[in-house]
Design a protein around this motif. Sequence first.
Motif, PDB file in Angstrom:
ATOM      1  N   GLN A   8      30.150   2.843  -0.318  1.00 56.37           N
ATOM      2  CA  GLN A   8      31.142   2.670   1.056  1.00 56.37           C
ATOM      3  C   GLN A   8      32.235   3.840   1.263  1.00 56.37           C
ATOM      4  OE1 GLN A   8      31.249  -0.261   2.892  1.00 56.37           O
ATOM      5  NE2 GLN A   8      29.747  -1.031   1.530  1.00 56.37           N
ATOM      6  N   GLU A   9      32.250   4.745   0.183  1.00 56.89           N
ATOM      7  CA  GLU A   9      32.937   6.168   0.390  1.00 56.89           C
ATOM      8  C   GLU A   9      32.235   7.107  -0.251  1.00 56.89           C
ATOM      9  OE1 GLU A   9      37.741   7.095  -0.801  1.00 56.89           O
ATOM     10  OE2 GLU A   9      37.111   5.340  -0.721  1.00 56.89           O
ATOM     11  N   LEU A  10      32.519   8.246   0.279  1.00 59.44           N
ATOM     12  CA  LEU A  10      32.217   9.532  -0.470  1.00 59.44           C
ATOM     13  C   LEU A  10      33.420  10.526  -0.614  1.00 59.44           C
ATOM     14  CD1 LEU A  10      29.012  10.028   1.642  1.00 59.44           C
ATOM     15  CD2 LEU A  10      29.029   9.338  -0.640  1.00 59.44           C
ATOM     16  N   PRO A  11      33.199  11.523  -1.700  1.00 56.07           N
ATOM     17  CA  PRO A  11      32.102  11.416  -2.630  1.00 56.07           C
ATOM     18  C   PRO A  11      32.378  10.296  -3.716  1.00 56.07           C
ATOM     19  CG  PRO A  11      33.609  12.987  -3.185  1.00 56.07           C
ATOM     20  CD  PRO A  11      34.141  12.511  -1.979  1.00 56.07           C
ATOM     21  N   ALA A  12      31.184   9.945  -4.428  1.00 54.22           N
ATOM     22  CA  ALA A  12      31.190   8.992  -5.494  1.00 54.22           C
ATOM     23  C   ALA A  12      30.226   9.334  -6.494  1.00 54.22           C
ATOM     24  CB  ALA A  12      30.796   7.693  -5.124  1.00 54.22           C
ATOM     25  N   THR A  13      30.602   8.853  -8.026  1.00 53.10           N
ATOM     26  CA  THR A  13      29.659   9.203  -8.818  1.00 53.10           C
ATOM     27  C   THR A  13      29.861   8.132  -9.751  1.00 53.10           C
ATOM     28  OG1 THR A  13      30.643  11.437  -9.095  1.00 53.10           O
ATOM     29  CG2 THR A  13      29.474  10.722 -10.794  1.00 53.10           C
ATOM     30  N   PHE A  14      28.257   7.979 -10.331  1.00 54.33           N
ATOM     31  CA  PHE A  14      27.993   6.739 -11.054  1.00 54.33           C
ATOM     32  C   PHE A  14      27.137   7.224 -12.416  1.00 54.33           C
ATOM     33  CE2 PHE A  14      28.116   5.389  -6.474  1.00 54.33           C
ATOM     34  CZ  PHE A  14      28.808   4.235  -6.844  1.00 54.33           C
ATOM     35  N   LEU A  15      27.092   6.468 -13.237  1.00 55.02           N
ATOM     36  CA  LEU A  15      26.667   6.791 -14.793  1.00 55.02           C
ATOM     37  C   LEU A  15      25.746   5.455 -15.273  1.00 55.02           C
ATOM     38  CD1 LEU A  15      28.216   8.767 -17.697  1.00 55.02           C
ATOM     39  CD2 LEU A  15      26.561   6.982 -18.030  1.00 55.02           C
ATOM     40  N   VAL A  16      24.746   5.743 -15.404  1.00 54.21           N
ATOM     41  CA  VAL A  16      23.805   4.603 -15.608  1.00 54.21           C
ATOM     42  C   VAL A  16      23.053   5.142 -17.200  1.00 54.21           C
ATOM     43  CG1 VAL A  16      21.539   3.391 -15.437  1.00 54.21           C
ATOM     44  CG2 VAL A  16      23.152   4.100 -13.393  1.00 54.21           C
ATOM     45  N   ASN A  17      23.525   4.608 -18.154  1.00 51.85           N
ATOM     46  CA  ASN A  17      23.168   5.000 -19.580  1.00 51.85           C
ATOM     47  C   ASN A  17      21.730   5.073 -19.871  1.00 51.85           C
ATOM     48  OD1 ASN A  17      22.854   2.335 -20.725  1.00 51.85           O
ATOM     49  ND2 ASN A  17      24.732   2.469 -21.519  1.00 51.85           N
ATOM     50  N   ALA A  18      21.279   5.348 -20.981  1.00 54.66           N
ATOM     51  CA  ALA A  18      19.968   5.493 -21.255  1.00 54.66           C
ATOM     52  C   ALA A  18      19.337   4.054 -21.459  1.00 54.66           C
ATOM     53  CB  ALA A  18      19.596   6.305 -22.347  1.00 54.66           C
ATOM     54  N   GLY A  78      20.020   1.642 -19.474  1.00 54.18           N
ATOM     55  CA  GLY A  78      19.686   0.884 -18.124  1.00 54.18           C
ATOM     56  C   GLY A  78      20.900   0.457 -17.755  1.00 54.18           C
ATOM     57  N   LYS A  79      22.151   0.485 -18.239  1.00 51.72           N
ATOM     58  CA  LYS A  79      23.324  -0.312 -17.898  1.00 51.72           C
ATOM     59  C   LYS A  79      24.232   0.542 -17.026  1.00 51.72           C
ATOM     60  CE  LYS A  79      23.140  -3.185 -21.889  1.00 51.72           C
ATOM     61  NZ  LYS A  79      23.871  -3.563 -23.150  1.00 51.72           N
ATOM     62  N   MET A  80      24.802   0.064 -16.051  1.00 47.59           N
ATOM     63  CA  MET A  80      25.928   1.040 -15.276  1.00 47.59           C
ATOM     64  C   MET A  80      27.027   1.068 -15.983  1.00 47.59           C
ATOM     65  SD  MET A  80      27.037   2.342 -12.654  1.00 47.59           S
ATOM     66  CE  MET A  80      25.770   1.500 -11.062  1.00 47.59           C
ATOM     67  N   ALA A  81      27.478   2.143 -16.648  1.00 44.07           N
ATOM     68  CA  ALA A  81      28.484   2.211 -17.753  1.00 44.07           C
ATOM     69  C   ALA A  81      29.673   2.899 -17.110  1.00 44.07           C
ATOM     70  CB  ALA A  81      27.975   3.276 -18.690  1.00 44.07           C
ATOM     71  N   TRP A  82      29.762   3.528 -15.984  1.00 43.04           N
ATOM     72  CA  TRP A  82      31.043   4.291 -15.306  1.00 43.04           C
ATOM     73  C   TRP A  82      30.862   4.623 -13.994  1.00 43.04           C
ATOM     74  CZ3 TRP A  82      31.915   9.356 -13.589  1.00 43.04           C
ATOM     75  CH2 TRP A  82      33.113   9.708 -13.646  1.00 43.04           C
ATOM     76  N   LYS A  83      31.930   4.484 -13.115  1.00 38.37           N
ATOM     77  CA  LYS A  83      31.726   5.210 -11.796  1.00 38.37           C
ATOM     78  C   LYS A  83      33.060   5.603 -11.496  1.00 38.37           C
ATOM     79  CE  LYS A  83      32.863   0.541  -9.281  1.00 38.37           C
ATOM     80  NZ  LYS A  83      32.179  -0.441  -8.462  1.00 38.37           N
TER      81      LYS A  83
END
Length: 321
Positions: free
Chosen positions: A118-128, A130-135
């Motif tokens: 919905q908004e930029l910039p944005a950063t997402f971390l999917v761990n090894a 396969g789980k969304m761990a942080w954004k």
Amino acid sequence: PVLPPGGRLRLPLGVWASDGALVAHLDLGNRETTAGATGANLIVHFAGSDPEKSVPVLREALATRGHQDRMALTVAVVAPGKLEQKLAAPDPKDAKRGVHIAWAEDFEAEWAKVFGIQELPATFLVNAEGKMAWKHIGQANADVYRQAFDEHLVASGPPHFRRLGLKVRTGEPVPDFLFEYLEGRQVALRTLRGQPVILTFWTSWSEPSLAELRQLQKVHDQFANQGLVILAINDGENPKHARAAFEKMDLPFAFVPDPDRRISGLFGVNCWPTTVAIAEDGLVQRVQFGVSGSVPDLGQKGVAGDGESTDPLMPANVAGE
């Protein structure tokens, strides 16, 4: 799931040669047959309007993170047409520092749809795992990134790329399929037996695909009088849109719509362009991933297919080999 195991969703990932040229797009969204990175954490960074500012901050945080054994593939996503060659060219210092950055232009907003942007910039971390761990939404400094990476990256090796291949191999019979050669009229590939045939799978948003079509125009002009047939199979796009892009190029060979990926799925295509040369006896002669004259570089295993060629691709019996 963040990255679905199949379906229509495609997450195109740019493949860049060592000289900085964009030579192909891979589908990172198809987990079953993609040549995309596996076995590592995934960081997806939507760079917004100023990737030259935000991506270097991310790169520096990755290079100076505390747990160097926790590797990640970082995908920097930019708007279509906003990716400059100099920015995406591989940096030899990155690999030495454990930094693995790939680039994606967000054609048809597929990346944005997956992550609900919905908004930029944005950063997402999917761990090894396969789980969304942080954004993080908004611009961050290197300290914010480093803290998140140290906390949320899980132990893993560096990203590796599976060898790219099709469901068919050189020397095997080509799968038969019906294709539309005139609007509303279909013909089977087997009716072309006795003629050399080139299939090229392409998309209108992939510049390497368009470059391959232009390359094949030269091949057509040289060998059409020897019976060569070229089928430009558009992979998964709206036929009306794809046909308009094809006709704009004024190409002399056949446009084949494949909106449901029926033909592409039969061959297992997950790279654009992919070009398949078929000999007169109906056997696969050669397979080329990426633009003819280039071999996309995807790390140690590469993406070389059986019978790959770095020459303009055509059946051997036409080329006189």
